[in-house]
Every structure is written in C-alpha cells, then in structure tokens.
Design a protein around this motif. Structure first.
Motif, short mmCIF file in Angstrom:
data_model
loop_
_atom_site.label_atom_id
_atom_site.label_comp_id
_atom_site.label_asym_id
_atom_site.label_seq_id
_atom_site.Cartn_x
_atom_site.Cartn_y
_atom_site.Cartn_z
N SER A 33 -20.18 -16.58 -5.51
CA SER A 33 -20.83 -15.58 -4.39
C SER A 33 -22.27 -15.65 -4.31
O SER A 33 -22.84 -15.44 -3.26
N VAL A 34 -22.86 -15.51 -5.47
CA VAL A 34 -24.42 -15.07 -5.36
C VAL A 34 -25.12 -15.84 -4.67
O VAL A 34 -26.01 -15.44 -3.88
N PRO A 35 -25.02 -17.08 -4.75
CA PRO A 35 -26.19 -18.22 -3.98
C PRO A 35 -25.94 -17.79 -2.48
O PRO A 35 -26.62 -18.12 -1.84
N ARG A 36 -24.67 -17.75 -2.11
CA ARG A 36 -24.12 -17.50 -0.64
C ARG A 36 -24.68 -16.16 -0.10
O ARG A 36 -25.31 -16.21 1.07
N ILE A 37 -24.77 -15.19 -1.09
CA ILE A 37 -25.47 -14.09 -0.46
C ILE A 37 -26.79 -14.12 -0.26
O ILE A 37 -27.28 -13.58 0.39
N GLU A 38 -27.34 -14.69 -1.35
CA GLU A 38 -28.96 -15.08 -1.35
C GLU A 38 -29.29 -15.54 -0.12
O GLU A 38 -30.24 -15.29 0.58
N ASP A 39 -28.50 -16.80 0.29
CA ASP A 39 -28.74 -17.67 1.56
C ASP A 39 -28.70 -16.68 2.78
O ASP A 39 -29.49 -16.97 3.84
N SER A 40 -27.90 -15.63 2.59
CA SER A 40 -27.73 -14.64 3.71
C SER A 40 -28.81 -13.71 4.05
O SER A 40 -29.10 -13.39 5.14
N ILE A 41 -29.72 -13.71 3.01
CA ILE A 41 -31.08 -12.77 3.29
C ILE A 41 -32.22 -13.99 3.45
O ILE A 41 -33.16 -13.72 4.25
N TYR A 42 -32.22 -15.14 2.96
CA TYR A 42 -33.39 -15.63 2.65
C TYR A 42 -33.41 -16.99 3.64
O TYR A 42 -34.37 -17.52 4.07
N ASP A 43 -32.39 -17.24 4.28
CA ASP A 43 -32.04 -18.54 5.15
C ASP A 43 -32.38 -17.94 6.59
O ASP A 43 -31.87 -16.64 6.66
#
Length: 295
Positions: free
Chosen positions: A72-82
C-alpha cells in the motif's frame, strides 16, 4: 456510527492548496521518519469498526501483516508525488471497489464510503503533523492550515464525494476528538497488533529467516512500544495500553535523539529512495523551466 456530516458541518468551504515542490506533503510524506508512524497510523485506522472488518474479511492481515503495508505505501506515495493526470490516486481508490461486507456491529460497510475512506485519509495527513511534533520542528498555525488544505487537494485526486471534507485545522481538531471519544474501538485487529511481539509472524521482506528469528521479538516489542508512545491518550485508554513515567522518559530521549540527529543527515538519506527521485525530477523540471523562460 456517526457520519462525518453528522458530527459537524464545516463552517467554511474546503479549499485545496497545490501539491508539488515546496508543499508540506511533498516535503514530509516520503521522509523516513514517517515510517515510525506506520504502526500508529495503521492502528488508528483499524480502530474504526469498518476498517477492522475489511481487514478481517478481505485481507491476509493476520497471516502476513507486512503484505498490506508494503503493497500500500508505495501506491499511496505515488498518489501524492505523481502528477494527477497519472491517475495514481484513482488506482488506489479502485483497489477498494469490491471491499464491502458487514462489521461485527451488524452494520454494512463499503471501503469507498466517503466517511470511512476519509478517516484513513485523515490519519495519514495527521501523521505528518505529529511527525514534526515529535521528531522535528512543530508546524506553525499557518503551516497546519496549509497542510490540511493540501490534504483537501490530495483527497480530490481520489474522485470521491467532498461531503465529509473539511479544510481547516480547527475542524480537524473537532473531528479528531469526536472520533476518539465516540467512534473508535478496540477490536480483533488492534488486539493482534498489540500482541505482535509474541506472535510468530513472517519476516519483514528482505530479512533472512535466521536473522528474523533473532530480532523478531525485540523489533516487534519496540514497534508496539512506539505505537503506545505516540498514541493519543484517549487511544491508549480505548486499547487498554499501560504507559508509565519510565516509558515517557524513554520516549522523550528517543525522540530528542532523532530530532537532533536528523538535520545532520544528507538530504537524500532522509527520504525513501523512490520518493527522492520523484522530488528531484520535479525540482529539476522547475529549474529548467525557469531557465528557459525569457527574462
């Protein structure tokens, strides 16, 4: 269970703030110090009856608690940084489309119910503020307001209803206090997490089995202690966590050590490697764009 709308209608229209270089969510969400909050944020989320039910009925949480976290964490990070056009947040949302059922109170739930999803969202944004309180420089009032406005923008990327959304720090405080006072509970998932040091859970991915056999108990005991240390006092009461003066002293020493040492680290070492690459690419893009513009 009350909905966010039933708690108190926002007194102002929530307004977002830009995400990107210079924003607080960009500055802090990929910071390694936030990893210290994984257990705390996850436990606060799981104290919501619907979230707990979803974990029990739709995941392998009890067999492999690392799986959900590390996926989950990398996908959630992507939702902010992408960039928003990447639809990273929409993909996170859509992973939850089929997660529904009935909780142990007999209440039907769906993971994309805005009130439920909003609670999990709020715990992530709140963790950024708490991270600075414990391990950095506390945010000013203006920064807290900016952070919650950025949280509104992040929420908008999911494409869910704005019905539960608030955009001020004061409204957050009222919502947070209500959830702790009236909505959150101890349950099977929180009990499991707090007993994790005595449960033979699988190794953290990348750690050899032989090494995990040696470090599992002290590693898990430390993480359970961190959950207790950073849990709001009312949360400790709900979960039946004992916390004494020695615990408090130990945590103050630990937090002070992190607070003093962190600024000494080179900037790349303070961030998750994936996130730092995204941050640097965005900063370089801005720099090149400014150089390309005529004076």
């Amino acid at each position: 269970m009350s909905s966010a709308a039933e708690i108190e209608q926002p007194t102002t229209v929530p307004r977002g703030a830009p995400l990107g270089p210079g924003s607080l969510l960009w500055e802090y969400f990929g910071d390694h110090r936030l990893k210290l909050f994984f257990g705390r944020s996850g436990t606060l989320q799981n104290m919501h009856p619907a979230v707990s039910a979803a974990l029990q009925q739709h995941s392998n949480f009890f067999d492999d608690p690392w799986d959900r976290l590390l996926r989950s964490v990398p996908r959630i990070e992507d939702s902010i940084y992408d960039p928003p056009e990447s639809a990273a947040a929409v993909r996170v949302r859509d992973y939850h489309r089929d997660i529904k059922g009935v909780d142990h109170h007999g209440q039907r739930y769906h993971a994309l119910n805005p009130d439920i999803f909003w609670w999990t969202h709020v715990t992530f944004v709140e963790a950024v503020m708490a991270m600075n309180e414990y391990f950095g420089t506390p945010l000013t009032g203006d920064q807290k307001q900016q952070l919650w406005a950025e949280g509104v923008t992040w929420w908008e990327r999911y494409g869910l209803s704005a019905q539960p959304v608030f955009g001020t720090y004061e409204e957050f405080q009222a919502y947070w206090e209500h959830m702790l006072a009236d909505e959150l509970e101890a349950n099977e998932t929180t009990d499991f997490a707090l007993r994790a040091a005595g449960i033979p859970i699988p190794p953290v991915p990348g750690v050899p089995t032989w090494a995990w056999t040696v470090i599992r108990r002290p590693f898990m005991e430390f993480n359970v202690w961190l959950v207790a240390a950073m849990m709001p006092e009312r949360g400790r009461e709900i979960l039946g966590i004992d916390w004494n003066r020695l615990d408090e002293f130990g945590f103050r020493v630990f937090a002070g050590t992190v607070r003093r040492a962190w600024p000494l680290l080179p900037r790349p070492l303070r961030y998750d490697r994936r996130v730092y690459r995204k941050i640097r690419a965005a900063e370089q893009g801005l720099s090149q764009g400014s150089l390309a513009r005529p004076a």
